[in-house]
Design a protein around this motif. Structure first.
Motif, PDB file in Angstrom:
ATOM      1  N   GLU A 187       0.820  -1.206   0.000  1.00  0.00           N
ATOM      2  CA  GLU A 187       0.000   0.000   0.000  1.00  0.00           C
ATOM      3  C   GLU A 187       0.860   1.264   0.000  1.00  0.00           C
ATOM      4  O   GLU A 187       0.510   2.263  -0.629  1.00  0.00           O
ATOM      5  CB  GLU A 187      -0.951  -0.002   1.201  1.00  0.00           C
ATOM      6  CG  GLU A 187      -2.074  -1.008   1.076  1.00  0.00           C
ATOM      7  CD  GLU A 187      -2.902  -0.794  -0.182  1.00  0.00           C
ATOM      8  OE1 GLU A 187      -3.747   0.119  -0.195  1.00  0.00           O
ATOM      9  OE2 GLU A 187      -2.691  -1.542  -1.167  1.00  0.00           O
ATOM     10  N   SER A 190       2.037   1.681  -3.520  1.00  0.00           N
ATOM     11  CA  SER A 190       0.959   2.018  -4.460  1.00  0.00           C
ATOM     12  C   SER A 190       0.156   3.237  -4.019  1.00  0.00           C
ATOM     13  O   SER A 190      -0.959   3.462  -4.514  1.00  0.00           O
ATOM     14  CB  SER A 190       0.004   0.818  -4.605  1.00  0.00           C
ATOM     15  OG  SER A 190       0.685  -0.331  -5.042  1.00  0.00           O
ATOM     16  N   ALA A 191       0.711   4.029  -3.116  1.00  0.00           N
ATOM     17  CA  ALA A 191      -0.039   5.147  -2.533  1.00  0.00           C
ATOM     18  C   ALA A 191      -0.567   6.117  -3.588  1.00  0.00           C
ATOM     19  O   ALA A 191      -1.628   6.731  -3.395  1.00  0.00           O
ATOM     20  CB  ALA A 191       0.837   5.884  -1.523  1.00  0.00           C
ATOM     21  N   ARG A 236      -3.344   5.819   0.466  1.00  0.00           N
ATOM     22  CA  ARG A 236      -3.928   5.362  -0.797  1.00  0.00           C
ATOM     23  C   ARG A 236      -5.442   5.544  -0.802  1.00  0.00           C
ATOM     24  O   ARG A 236      -6.044   5.885  -1.821  1.00  0.00           O
ATOM     25  CB  ARG A 236      -3.571   3.898  -1.045  1.00  0.00           C
ATOM     26  CG  ARG A 236      -3.897   3.445  -2.468  1.00  0.00           C
ATOM     27  CD  ARG A 236      -3.494   2.012  -2.707  1.00  0.00           C
ATOM     28  NE  ARG A 236      -3.668   1.646  -4.104  1.00  0.00           N
ATOM     29  CZ  ARG A 236      -3.615   0.397  -4.567  1.00  0.00           C
ATOM     30  NH1 ARG A 236      -3.378  -0.613  -3.721  1.00  0.00           N
ATOM     31  NH2 ARG A 236      -3.796   0.146  -5.852  1.00  0.00           N
TER      32      ARG A 236
END
Length: 300
Positions: A187, A190-191, A236
């Motif tokens: 996470e 992939s923020a 995210r």
């Protein structure tokens, strides 16, 4: 599904709107004929309010606050026949609910009418019907029976879990396969990449369109994201909502703490979550809808 951008439509089963536990017990133990006799014999006796009744009552009051055509509608979808369903309509009239459209399906699942009615949300006590509605792309949840409710005002409060409800379950899949450390790492990496939409994204968008018709100080609807996520996995989520141009009124990042007391503090009229254990806990405090979607429910 038939779109109705001019109106927000909730479909609800008779067992979610009213307490039909006694008559349902007759059906399960004695069969359809005994159930029909039981209902017809009592058709002038108003049913007790069910778990979703306060939610529906608040929802319908919104029409009194806006000029012009009604902006919200409740549709009754029932496995009853029209004959046995007369008690349900008599109870609707008894309580003064503005519900005029219905489908009585005489034992068959009513989910197939969700699309033609243009429903944005389906609430039921039948998990099979709910799963079929989700497969049609409609936000749907099975209401979980719980304890007493406190409704302190006329503001309608919706609370949502994040992963597998508002968002896809892509992050939850990482957590289930590889654990918390891998989830947190993924996470963080992939923020900047928005999550995919979950089954309740469209309903939240429809709610926001309705909220926009009121001033901030006079809006009768509030929304909250109540998630087990914590920092750094919060970023995210925030960026995803920003990318969708969706605003929630409150966001609570619990880092794994039980959600029930926080939902009570928010005053949720209903909370939607994908995990049965979270739903059972939350239902002790607020009306709760189980969303049978995502990896948790595939494994169940």
């Amino acid at each position: 599904m038939v779109a109705r951008p001019d109106k927000l439509v909730i479909a609800i089963s008779s067992r979610a709107l009213f307490n039909l536990s006694d008559s349902h017990k007759v059906f399960e133990e004695q069969g359809l004929q005994a159930f029909s006799h039981y209902q017809v014999e009592r058709e002038n006796d108003a049913l007790e309010k069910g778990d979703a009744f306060p939610l529906v009552e608040k929802f319908l009051k919104i029409n009194q606050m806006l000029a012009g055509e009604p902006r919200v509608e409740v549709i009754l979808l029932s496995r009853n026949s029209a004959d046995t369903g007369l008690r349900v309509f008599n109870s609707i009239e008894h309580y003064g609910l503005d519900i005029t459209r219905a489908a009585f399906c005489n034992g068959e699942s009513p989910y197939r009418y969700i699309g033609p009615f243009g429903c944005n949300l389906f609430l039921s006590a039948d998990g099979v019907d709910v799963r079929q509605a989700l497969e049609q792309g409609v936000a749907a949840a099975t209401l979980v029976a719980g304890g007493s409710r406190e409704h302190r005002d006329d503001v309608l409060r919706f609370a949502f879990d994040g992963d597998a409800v508002l968002f896809s379950d892509e992050a939850e899949q990482v957590y289930k396969r590889e654990g918390l450390a891998a989830f947190t790492k993924a996470e963080r990496a992939s923020a900047q990449s928005p999550l995919g939409g979950g089954p309740f994204k469209g309903f939240l968008e429809a709610l926001q369109r309705l909220q926009a018709e009121f001033g901030l100080d006079a809006c009768p609807i509030r929304t909250a994201l109540v998630t087990a996520r914590s920092a750094p996995a919060h970023e995210r989520v925030i960026r995803t909502l920003r990318a969708w141009d969706i605003r929630v009124d409150e966001s609570v990042f619990l880092g794994g703490l039980p959600k029930g007391e926080f939902l009570r503090a928010f005053g949720a009229d209903v909370f939607f979550d994908d995990q049965p254990s979270h739903c059972a806990s939350a239902a002790e405090h607020v009306a709760t809808g189980h969303v049978p979607h995502g990896i948790v429910n595939i494994e169940a």
